[in-house]
Design a protein around this motif. Structure first.
Motif, mmCIF file in Angstrom:
data_model
loop_
_atom_site.group_PDB
_atom_site.id
_atom_site.type_symbol
_atom_site.label_atom_id
_atom_site.label_comp_id
_atom_site.label_asym_id
_atom_site.label_seq_id
_atom_site.Cartn_x
_atom_site.Cartn_y
_atom_site.Cartn_z
ATOM 1 N N LYS A 1 -7.496 -3.997 6.989
ATOM 2 C CA LYS A 1 -7.728 -2.691 6.365
ATOM 3 C C LYS A 1 -6.525 -2.203 5.571
ATOM 4 C CE LYS A 1 -11.142 -1.407 9.719
ATOM 5 N NZ LYS A 1 -11.611 -0.444 10.686
ATOM 6 N N GLY A 2 -5.486 -3.024 5.509
ATOM 7 C CA GLY A 2 -4.253 -2.624 4.839
ATOM 8 C C GLY A 2 -4.292 -2.788 3.331
ATOM 9 N N LEU A 3 -3.232 -2.343 2.682
ATOM 10 C CA LEU A 3 -3.119 -2.400 1.223
ATOM 11 C C LEU A 3 -2.703 -3.773 0.720
ATOM 12 C CD1 LEU A 3 -1.277 0.997 0.658
ATOM 13 C CD2 LEU A 3 -3.740 0.546 0.630
ATOM 14 N N ARG A 4 -1.986 -4.535 1.541
ATOM 15 C CA ARG A 4 -1.510 -5.878 1.209
ATOM 16 C C ARG A 4 -0.662 -5.916 -0.057
ATOM 17 N NH1 ARG A 4 -6.448 -9.807 3.143
ATOM 18 N NH2 ARG A 4 -6.657 -8.820 5.173
ATOM 19 N N ALA A 5 0.179 -4.900 -0.208
ATOM 20 C CA ALA A 5 1.093 -4.851 -1.349
ATOM 21 C C ALA A 5 2.148 -5.945 -1.203
ATOM 22 C CB ALA A 5 1.762 -3.485 -1.423
ATOM 23 N N VAL A 6 2.490 -6.568 -2.309
ATOM 24 C CA VAL A 6 3.508 -7.616 -2.327
ATOM 25 C C VAL A 6 4.709 -7.073 -3.093
ATOM 26 C CG1 VAL A 6 4.067 -9.960 -3.063
ATOM 27 C CG2 VAL A 6 1.758 -9.426 -2.221
ATOM 28 N N PHE A 7 5.820 -6.877 -2.382
ATOM 29 C CA PHE A 7 7.032 -6.339 -2.988
ATOM 30 C C PHE A 7 8.009 -7.456 -3.316
ATOM 31 C CE2 PHE A 7 5.374 -2.495 -1.160
ATOM 32 C CZ PHE A 7 5.819 -1.504 -2.017
ATOM 33 N N ASN A 8 8.480 -7.488 -4.547
ATOM 34 C CA ASN A 8 9.633 -8.291 -4.926
ATOM 35 C C ASN A 8 10.844 -7.405 -4.650
ATOM 36 O OD1 ASN A 8 8.192 -10.558 -6.021
ATOM 37 N ND2 ASN A 8 7.610 -9.206 -7.697
ATOM 38 N N HIS A 9 11.899 -7.977 -4.064
ATOM 39 C CA HIS A 9 13.035 -7.135 -3.696
ATOM 40 C C HIS A 9 14.324 -7.938 -3.680
ATOM 41 C CE1 HIS A 9 12.773 -8.861 0.408
ATOM 42 N NE2 HIS A 9 11.473 -8.883 0.129
ATOM 43 N N GLY A 10 15.409 -7.238 -3.948
ATOM 44 C CA GLY A 10 16.738 -7.840 -3.936
ATOM 45 C C GLY A 10 17.750 -6.912 -4.555
ATOM 46 N N SER A 11 18.993 -7.017 -4.123
ATOM 47 C CA SER A 11 20.112 -6.246 -4.680
ATOM 48 C C SER A 11 19.845 -4.742 -4.704
ATOM 49 C CB SER A 11 20.441 -6.733 -6.092
ATOM 50 O OG SER A 11 20.757 -8.109 -6.067
ATOM 51 N N GLY A 12 19.199 -4.235 -3.655
ATOM 52 C CA GLY A 12 18.955 -2.802 -3.556
ATOM 53 C C GLY A 12 17.787 -2.293 -4.373
ATOM 54 N N LYS A 13 16.923 -3.178 -4.827
ATOM 55 C CA LYS A 13 15.763 -2.766 -5.621
ATOM 56 C C LYS A 13 14.495 -3.407 -5.065
ATOM 57 C CE LYS A 13 18.383 -2.119 -9.810
ATOM 58 N NZ LYS A 13 18.511 -2.361 -11.227
ATOM 59 N N SER A 14 13.361 -2.757 -5.328
ATOM 60 C CA SER A 14 12.068 -3.333 -4.964
ATOM 61 C C SER A 14 11.035 -2.941 -6.008
ATOM 62 C CB SER A 14 11.617 -2.872 -3.578
ATOM 63 O OG SER A 14 11.294 -1.498 -3.587
ATOM 64 N N CYS A 15 9.984 -3.757 -6.101
ATOM 65 C CA CYS A 15 8.936 -3.517 -7.085
ATOM 66 C C CYS A 15 7.640 -4.189 -6.637
ATOM 67 C CB CYS A 15 9.352 -4.064 -8.444
ATOM 68 S SG CYS A 15 8.143 -3.791 -9.753
ATOM 69 N N ALA A 16 6.534 -3.498 -6.827
ATOM 70 C CA ALA A 16 5.209 -4.071 -6.544
ATOM 71 C C ALA A 16 4.206 -3.520 -7.548
ATOM 72 C CB ALA A 16 4.761 -3.728 -5.130
#
Length: 132
Positions: free
Chosen positions: A17-32
């Protein structure tokens, strides 16, 4: 290391039932990038604010954890600026900075397909343990 069972509501692959977001992350940043289904709406045609808040929170945690720590959210201030429609692709981003021995501050925002900010947040995260 903090325990995980890959069942997180926002990013867990095992939560049906979750959103299943995939975050790219590194060096203090994240993005999905994510497109939310109608099951996550509040008012008709508008994604529920709690879902938006959960995404902002998760982005802050991923950004903070990419600095080499396991963290938990202590505070999250959110500003909702524009509604998000179900089935609309959005981008969630965050940046974090290690401020004190046990505290990381982060900022997160969500933009719509026209690159307009729909919500933004400021978070304070408590460091539970170092990972690196």
């Amino acid at each position: 290391m903090m325990k995980t069972e890959d069942y997180c509501f926002v990013c867990g692959k095992q939560n049906p039932k979750g959103l299943r977001a995939v975050f790219n992350h590194g060096s203090g940043k994240s993005c999905a990038e994510i497109t939310l289904e109608p099951e996550y709406q509040g008012y008709s045609g508008i994604v529920h604010g709690g879902i938006i808040a959960a995404l902002l929170d998760e982005a802050c945690v991923y950004a903070a954890n990419s600095l080499g720590f396991n963290t938990v959210t202590a505070e999250l201030k959110i500003r909702f600026k524009n509604p998000v429609a179900p089935k609309e692709k959005i981008v969630v981003e965050a940046e974090a900075n290690h401020i004190k021995s046990k505290l990381i501050e982060a900022k997160a925002w969500i933009k719509d397909k026209e690159n307009k900010v729909v919500a933004e947040a400021e978070g304070k995260l408590i460091i539970k343990e170092k990972t690196k």
